[in-house]
Write a protein that holds these residues in place. Sequence first.
Motif, mmCIF file in Angstrom:
data_model
loop_
_atom_site.group_PDB
_atom_site.id
_atom_site.type_symbol
_atom_site.label_atom_id
_atom_site.label_comp_id
_atom_site.label_asym_id
_atom_site.label_seq_id
_atom_site.Cartn_x
_atom_site.Cartn_y
_atom_site.Cartn_z
ATOM 1 N N GLU A 1 0.744 -1.499 0.311
ATOM 2 C CA GLU A 1 -0.374 -0.237 0.241
ATOM 3 C C GLU A 1 0.714 0.704 0.242
ATOM 4 O O GLU A 1 1.890 1.020 0.270
ATOM 5 C CB GLU A 1 -0.732 0.154 1.233
ATOM 6 N N LEU A 2 0.237 1.991 0.016
ATOM 7 C CA LEU A 2 0.979 3.297 0.215
ATOM 8 C C LEU A 2 1.938 3.941 0.862
ATOM 9 O O LEU A 2 1.745 4.095 2.072
ATOM 10 C CB LEU A 2 -0.106 4.724 0.039
ATOM 11 N N VAL A 3 3.316 4.181 0.440
ATOM 12 C CA VAL A 3 4.432 4.014 1.842
ATOM 13 C C VAL A 3 4.089 6.357 1.135
ATOM 14 O O VAL A 3 4.800 6.363 -0.093
ATOM 15 C CB VAL A 3 6.057 4.247 1.627
ATOM 16 N N LEU A 4 4.230 7.089 1.731
ATOM 17 C CA LEU A 4 4.660 8.438 1.399
ATOM 18 C C LEU A 4 5.016 9.340 2.588
ATOM 19 O O LEU A 4 4.721 9.613 4.179
ATOM 20 C CB LEU A 4 3.186 9.238 1.334
ATOM 21 N N HIS B 1 7.897 15.764 -2.143
ATOM 22 C CA HIS B 1 6.070 14.688 -1.751
ATOM 23 C C HIS B 1 6.771 13.675 -1.663
ATOM 24 O O HIS B 1 6.565 13.861 -3.412
ATOM 25 C CB HIS B 1 4.972 15.572 -1.634
ATOM 26 N N VAL B 2 7.388 12.692 -1.073
ATOM 27 C CA VAL B 2 7.643 11.118 -2.538
ATOM 28 C C VAL B 2 6.677 9.887 -2.214
ATOM 29 O O VAL B 2 6.597 9.430 -0.712
ATOM 30 C CB VAL B 2 8.941 11.159 -1.935
ATOM 31 N N GLY B 3 5.586 9.472 -2.950
ATOM 32 C CA GLY B 3 5.212 8.377 -2.109
ATOM 33 C C GLY B 3 4.979 7.289 -3.510
ATOM 34 O O GLY B 3 5.537 7.370 -4.787
ATOM 35 N N TYR B 4 5.465 5.904 -2.319
ATOM 36 C CA TYR B 4 5.047 4.472 -3.299
ATOM 37 C C TYR B 4 4.434 3.300 -2.981
ATOM 38 O O TYR B 4 3.894 3.730 -1.915
ATOM 39 C CB TYR B 4 6.883 4.472 -3.758
ATOM 40 N N ILE B 5 4.166 2.954 -4.474
ATOM 41 C CA ILE B 5 3.772 1.428 -3.343
ATOM 42 C C ILE B 5 4.439 -0.222 -3.895
ATOM 43 O O ILE B 5 5.602 0.031 -4.799
ATOM 44 C CB ILE B 5 2.556 1.442 -4.590
ATOM 45 N N GLU C 1 -1.607 5.706 -14.254
ATOM 46 C CA GLU C 1 -2.540 4.872 -15.023
ATOM 47 C C GLU C 1 -3.542 5.064 -14.196
ATOM 48 O O GLU C 1 -4.777 4.972 -14.888
ATOM 49 C CB GLU C 1 -1.995 3.150 -14.726
ATOM 50 N N ASP C 2 -3.450 5.066 -12.993
ATOM 51 C CA ASP C 2 -4.810 5.369 -12.367
ATOM 52 C C ASP C 2 -4.680 7.023 -11.603
ATOM 53 O O ASP C 2 -4.769 6.327 -10.653
ATOM 54 C CB ASP C 2 -5.099 4.266 -10.974
ATOM 55 N N ALA C 3 -6.144 7.388 -12.452
ATOM 56 C CA ALA C 3 -6.576 8.595 -12.002
ATOM 57 C C ALA C 3 -6.769 9.141 -10.728
ATOM 58 O O ALA C 3 -6.280 9.686 -9.887
ATOM 59 C CB ALA C 3 -6.536 9.552 -12.761
ATOM 60 N N GLU D 1 -5.955 10.577 -5.120
ATOM 61 C CA GLU D 1 -5.716 9.668 -3.297
ATOM 62 C C GLU D 1 -4.744 10.748 -2.873
ATOM 63 O O GLU D 1 -4.848 11.415 -1.220
ATOM 64 C CB GLU D 1 -5.752 8.808 -3.476
ATOM 65 N N VAL D 2 -3.570 10.706 -3.473
ATOM 66 C CA VAL D 2 -2.328 10.883 -2.729
ATOM 67 C C VAL D 2 -2.042 12.048 -2.888
ATOM 68 O O VAL D 2 -1.998 12.596 -1.734
ATOM 69 C CB VAL D 2 -0.542 10.465 -3.541
ATOM 70 N N LEU D 3 -2.619 13.022 -4.050
ATOM 71 C CA LEU D 3 -3.198 14.171 -4.006
ATOM 72 C C LEU D 3 -3.489 14.889 -2.784
ATOM 73 O O LEU D 3 -3.085 16.039 -2.281
ATOM 74 C CB LEU D 3 -2.849 15.004 -5.471
ATOM 75 N N GLY D 4 -4.603 14.276 -1.789
ATOM 76 C CA GLY D 4 -4.837 14.387 -1.495
ATOM 77 C C GLY D 4 -4.712 14.931 -0.182
ATOM 78 O O GLY D 4 -4.845 15.616 0.994
#
Length: 188
Positions: free
Chosen positions: A65-68, A90-94, A174-176, A181-184
């Motif tokens: 799941e997301l790590v941000l 801001h750096v996020g990855y799955i 690929e997924d808007a 979600e991350v931008l939120g």
Amino acid sequence: MQSVDHKKIQQAVTMILEAIGEDPSREGLEDTPKRVAKMYAEVFQGLNQDPKEHFQTVFGEDHEELVLVKDIPFFSMCEHHLVPFFGHAHVGYIPRGGKVTGLSKLARAVEAVAKRPQLQERITATIADSVVESLDPHGVIVVVEAEHMCMTMRGVKKPGAKTITTAVRGKYAEDASLRAEVLGFIKS
């Protein structure tokens, strides 16, 4: 990569001071060339670093799941004017396959990329690509917000104007809805 040539920088700063009509030997300026050389060695130390080096240590963790890590402060130098720009990354990855890195490693990678003559767009893309190449995650998103002194103190003179750049890879490209979600999270 070679190290910083302090003597050359000192000579160049002395020439600049003379070129603008200053006396480099006056009391307030006599040590300025040395101070500038020392400062340049520090603010450009990222030239000798590969951001991927910070991702050599990985941990096995059953988490996909997301790590941000958000609001990572950075300072860089515009390669067009050699004046600072600064802000937050801001750096996020799955993670994929249980492969996660230490949270501080994301901040260290930002630092390594920022500490060289730069463009904000390049910082953003380089961080994203380094995470992809090192960790092979399902997706990466990097958002960089910065104020550029080349727009604040000269030229258009618009203090407070912020530039935002993004780089998305994998699932985030690929997924808007995942991107939203991350931008939120970043905005909150």
